[in-house]
Design an enzyme around this catalytic site. Structure first.
Site, PDB file in Angstrom:
ATOM      1  CD  GLU A 133     -28.800   9.588  16.506  1.00  0.00           C
ATOM      2  OE1 GLU A 133     -29.757   9.669  17.322  1.00  0.00           O
ATOM      3  OE2 GLU A 133     -28.410   8.531  16.006  1.00  0.00           O
ATOM      4  N   GLY A 137     -26.465  14.449  21.656  1.00  0.00           N
ATOM      5  CA  GLY A 137     -25.145  15.056  21.476  1.00  0.00           C
ATOM      6  C   GLY A 137     -24.130  14.415  22.404  1.00  0.00           C
ATOM      7  CB  ILE A 163     -21.850  14.904   9.746  1.00  0.00           C
ATOM      8  CG1 ILE A 163     -22.956  14.255  10.579  1.00  0.00           C
ATOM      9  CG2 ILE A 163     -20.754  13.906   9.385  1.00  0.00           C
ATOM     10  CD1 ILE A 163     -22.578  13.898  12.007  1.00  0.00           C
ATOM     11  NE  ARG A 270      -2.813  51.337  17.168  1.00  0.00           N
ATOM     12  CZ  ARG A 270      -3.395  52.216  16.357  1.00  0.00           C
ATOM     13  NH1 ARG A 270      -2.918  52.404  15.128  1.00  0.00           N
ATOM     14  NH2 ARG A 270      -4.448  52.891  16.765  1.00  0.00           N
ATOM     15  CD  GLN A 340      -9.540  43.995  25.187  1.00  0.00           C
ATOM     16  OE1 GLN A 340     -10.507  43.381  24.742  1.00  0.00           O
ATOM     17  NE2 GLN A 340      -9.635  45.200  25.704  1.00  0.00           N
ATOM     18  CD  GLU A 367     -13.386  15.578  17.644  1.00  0.00           C
ATOM     19  OE1 GLU A 367     -14.554  15.161  17.472  1.00  0.00           O
ATOM     20  OE2 GLU A 367     -12.769  16.256  16.827  1.00  0.00           O
TER      21      GLU A 367
HETATM   22  C1  FAD Z   1     -18.499  22.670  14.164  1.00  0.00           C
HETATM   23  C2  FAD Z   1     -18.983  21.373  14.683  1.00  0.00           C
HETATM   24  C3  FAD Z   1     -18.559  20.199  14.066  1.00  0.00           C
HETATM   25  C4  FAD Z   1     -19.033  18.958  14.506  1.00  0.00           C
HETATM   26  N1  FAD Z   1     -18.638  17.808  13.851  1.00  0.00           N
HETATM   27  C5  FAD Z   1     -19.170  16.605  14.217  1.00  0.00           C
HETATM   28  C6  FAD Z   1     -18.853  15.424  13.491  1.00  0.00           C
HETATM   29  O1  FAD Z   1     -18.046  15.425  12.559  1.00  0.00           O
HETATM   30  N2  FAD Z   1     -19.456  14.259  13.858  1.00  0.00           N
HETATM   31  C7  FAD Z   1     -20.329  14.200  14.887  1.00  0.00           C
HETATM   32  O2  FAD Z   1     -20.824  13.130  15.161  1.00  0.00           O
HETATM   33  N3  FAD Z   1     -20.650  15.313  15.604  1.00  0.00           N
HETATM   34  C8  FAD Z   1     -20.099  16.513  15.287  1.00  0.00           C
HETATM   35  N4  FAD Z   1     -20.409  17.654  15.989  1.00  0.00           N
HETATM   36  C9  FAD Z   1     -21.320  17.567  17.118  1.00  0.00           C
HETATM   37  C10 FAD Z   1     -20.599  17.650  18.452  1.00  0.00           C
HETATM   38  O3  FAD Z   1     -19.898  16.459  18.688  1.00  0.00           O
HETATM   39  C11 FAD Z   1     -21.653  17.938  19.519  1.00  0.00           C
HETATM   40  O4  FAD Z   1     -22.036  19.279  19.322  1.00  0.00           O
HETATM   41  C12 FAD Z   1     -21.177  17.717  20.931  1.00  0.00           C
HETATM   42  O5  FAD Z   1     -21.001  16.349  21.169  1.00  0.00           O
HETATM   43  C13 FAD Z   1     -22.138  18.281  21.958  1.00  0.00           C
HETATM   44  O6  FAD Z   1     -23.431  17.860  21.712  1.00  0.00           O
HETATM   45  P1  FAD Z   1     -24.633  18.936  21.621  1.00  0.00           P
HETATM   46  O7  FAD Z   1     -24.183  20.027  20.719  1.00  0.00           O
HETATM   47  O8  FAD Z   1     -25.844  18.201  21.255  1.00  0.00           O
HETATM   48  O9  FAD Z   1     -24.737  19.526  23.052  1.00  0.00           O
HETATM   49  P2  FAD Z   1     -25.482  18.861  24.324  1.00  0.00           P
HETATM   50  O10 FAD Z   1     -24.977  17.496  24.535  1.00  0.00           O
HETATM   51  O11 FAD Z   1     -26.941  19.057  24.184  1.00  0.00           O
HETATM   52  O12 FAD Z   1     -24.933  19.778  25.487  1.00  0.00           O
HETATM   53  C14 FAD Z   1     -25.416  21.102  25.735  1.00  0.00           C
HETATM   54  C15 FAD Z   1     -24.663  21.655  26.929  1.00  0.00           C
HETATM   55  O13 FAD Z   1     -24.885  20.824  28.080  1.00  0.00           O
HETATM   56  C16 FAD Z   1     -23.662  20.375  28.615  1.00  0.00           C
HETATM   57  N5  FAD Z   1     -23.815  19.005  29.114  1.00  0.00           N
HETATM   58  C17 FAD Z   1     -24.361  17.936  28.478  1.00  0.00           C
HETATM   59  N6  FAD Z   1     -24.302  16.846  29.266  1.00  0.00           N
HETATM   60  C18 FAD Z   1     -23.670  17.221  30.408  1.00  0.00           C
HETATM   61  C19 FAD Z   1     -23.266  16.543  31.594  1.00  0.00           C
HETATM   62  N7  FAD Z   1     -23.486  15.226  31.766  1.00  0.00           N
HETATM   63  N8  FAD Z   1     -22.629  17.250  32.558  1.00  0.00           N
HETATM   64  C20 FAD Z   1     -22.373  18.572  32.390  1.00  0.00           C
HETATM   65  N9  FAD Z   1     -22.726  19.273  31.292  1.00  0.00           N
HETATM   66  C21 FAD Z   1     -23.356  18.605  30.305  1.00  0.00           C
HETATM   67  C22 FAD Z   1     -22.667  20.434  27.438  1.00  0.00           C
HETATM   68  O14 FAD Z   1     -21.329  20.535  27.883  1.00  0.00           O
HETATM   69  C23 FAD Z   1     -23.145  21.671  26.720  1.00  0.00           C
HETATM   70  O15 FAD Z   1     -22.585  22.800  27.317  1.00  0.00           O
HETATM   71  C24 FAD Z   1     -19.936  18.897  15.596  1.00  0.00           C
HETATM   72  C25 FAD Z   1     -20.329  20.083  16.222  1.00  0.00           C
HETATM   73  C26 FAD Z   1     -19.864  21.301  15.782  1.00  0.00           C
HETATM   74  C27 FAD Z   1     -20.321  22.557  16.452  1.00  0.00           C
END
Ligand code: FAD
Lengths: 405, 90
Positions: A133, A137, A163, A270, A340, A367
């Protein structure tokens, strides 16, 4: 672009059966003939053409494990590797579809399985997974989308973001929160109250056809609840995520192998300073690093799939997390190395290197981000060690120790 | 496998995994906040593998997994159903 993959090292000695090797050849041929020629277009237009989705379906690429006789997680992995070699975007569509299929096969009632699984297998309906959402995340068990019982069904309110396949999926597996706990619902695309907004312009995996879902008093019948209320995250979504992690790890190997094949070809062709660049030791070091990393990722994928076959999906969850963690982090390095080695050409639209490089970064976010997996693997390893010792002590009191823990 | 052995095995598994040596048979592991999502699935697969039963969607009530005693009861009930089914076909 050639539609034939270079012959890699024979994998027979790694324990792949004749059937698995035959399936691998079939998947590779399909991917190179049907997917690879469209990969650049998909990246540019941010769309997977519908006829390709239909061909994926008719080739059986959308069929879940229930249709395997015997079940073969390694063959599934080889399918994801072959597809991602050609296009990470296309593999992504197949992956989310199969993640939902796996959750349905595992937690659907007999009626739900009969109703949904055959339609998903033939591609009559495409599925997507909606967990993330705008405000939630990595902390996925805290989703804010609400579900409440109303009349003969449930009503959902909230938003889902990023999604994959959201622009074209026919049904979404949506994680929401009921008063009694998290729950997952099958929400058809035409459910009243569901509005879908495409998201474009991502760095990589540009053919994922991402969307944001707006659920405003979105009504679904009671039999669209999958699994029990309370088990939506811990069991249903986790089943989907475990499956997705292994598939994605295999996909990373596919993209990594594509990087390596391109790098080997270019290094041989190359010429600088009167030599093919492959003659330079610093170039050899880069190539060696790439080869070793991809081989290691491949072996971890093999182990994760093997564990799924012998111990079950949850027993293999740690192996899946390790494979995904290693394969995705290694891929960002491999893709960078390959770029590279190509010099300026690697940054151009003449070769797919910049696409591989952009797609690779996405793999570290989905994932389970790299950091989340780093946390999860260590915790799970400690827990397993404690369980093994507790069960060992229990065995000393007259029972057999569980072999798989 | 009798109820006592099932209870011992489940107890060893939960006490070990949850780092809670004092966990009593009726202690509620959810109320104690001990269960992570990944562990919940591992618990299901452990119970299935160890005791040869199939946990299905309708078994996913929290009450079935909330304590050592609850899991022992679930295993006994599922084993009895499986045993009766075997009796019917034989
Ligand atoms: C191309 C793409 C396709 C996607 N497809 C789907 C989909 O089909 N369905 C779906 O539901 N979601 C989907 N997502 C969402 C994806 O699952 C989330 O982006 C992911 O779970 C991370 O959540 P966030 O982006 O909100 O990052 P955040 O959770 O806000 O994290 C931000 C940063 O903080 C770090 N962080 C967060 N918590 C911790 C912790 N406890 N300890 C250490 N570090 C932490 C993370 O590693 C990251 O570096 C997709 C995302 C992308 C980019």
């Amino acid at each position: 672009m050639s539609t034939v993959r270079p012959k890699g090292v024979s994998r027979r000695e790694l324990g792949l059966s004749a059937r698995q090797l035959a399936l691998e050849a079939e998947y590779q041929a399909f991917a190179m003939q049907e997917v690879a020629p469209l990969a650049e277009q998909i990246d540019r237009t941010e769309e997977i053409p519908r006829p390709l989705v239909d061909r994926l379906a008719s080739a059986g690429m959308l069929r879940g494990a229930a249709f395997d006789e015997p079940p073969d997680p390694i063959a599934h992995g080889l399918r994801h590797e072959a597809l991602a070699y050609a296009s990470a975007s296309v593999e992504g569509l197949v992956n989310v579809h199969l993640m939902v299929t796996e959750a349905l096969e595992r937690w659907g009632t007999a009626l739900q399985r009969r109703r949904w699984v055959p339609e998903l297998a033939t591609g009559a309906r495409l599925a997507a997974l909606a967990i993330t959402e705008p405000e939630v995340g990595s902390d996925a068990s805290s989703v804010r989308t609400r579900a409440r019982a109303a009349g003969r069904g449930y009503v959902l309110d909230g938003r889902k973001k990023w999604i994959t396949c959201g622009q074209i999926a026919d049904v979404f597996l949506v994680l929401a929160r009921c008063e009694e706990g998290p729950a997952t619902f099958l929400v058809p695309r035409d459910a009243p109250g569901l509005r879908i907004e495409p998201i474009r312009g991502l760095l990589g995996c540009r053919g994922y056809m991402l969307a944001e879902l707006h659920l405003d008093s979105c009504a679904v019948p009671a039999d669209h609840l999958l699994g029990a209320v309370g088990a939506g995250f811990s069991h249903v979504a986790t089943t989907a995520l475990c499956a997705g992690r292994v598939n994605l790890a295999w996909a990373c190997v596919g993209v990594g192998q594509a990087c390596l094949d391109a790098a080997l070809r270019h290094a041989g062709e190359r010429r600088q300073f009167g030599h093919a660049i492959e003659d330079f030791e610093l170039v050899q070091r880069i190539l060696t690093r790439m080869i070793a990393r991809i081989d290691a990722a491949f072996l971890l994928c093999l182990r994760a799939s093997h564990e799924r076959a012998s111990g079950g999906a949850a027993a293999a969850s740690m192996e899946a997390a390790i494979a995904k963690y290693f394969a995705s982090t290694t891929l960002t390095r491999v893709a960078s190395d390959a770029l590279q080695l190509h010099g300026a050409l690697g940054c151009s639209a003449e070769v797919p290197l910049q696409r591989y490089f952009r797609d690779a970064k996405i793999m570290e976010l989905i994932e389970g981000t790299t950091q989340i997996l780093e946390t999860m693997i260590a915790r799970q390893a400690s827990s397993r060690a404690r369980v093994a010792s507790a069960l060992g002590a229990c065995a000393g009191n007259g029972r057999e120790q569980s072999a798989s823990l | 496998m009798n109820d006592g052995t099932v209870r011992d095995t489940v107890g060893a598994f939960l006490r070990g995994a949850l780092r809670h040596n004092d966990l009593a048979d009726e202690d509620d592991v959810f109320a104690l906040g001990l269960i992570s999502s990944m562990f919940a699935m591992e618990l299901v697969e452990f119970v299935e593998r160890e005791f040869g039963i199939a946990v299905e969607s309708e078994d996913l009530e929290m009450e079935n997994f909330q304590s050592i005693a609850a899991i022992t009861r679930l295993v006994a009930a599922k084993s009895a159903v499986a045993g009766a089914a075997r009796g019917m076909v034989s």
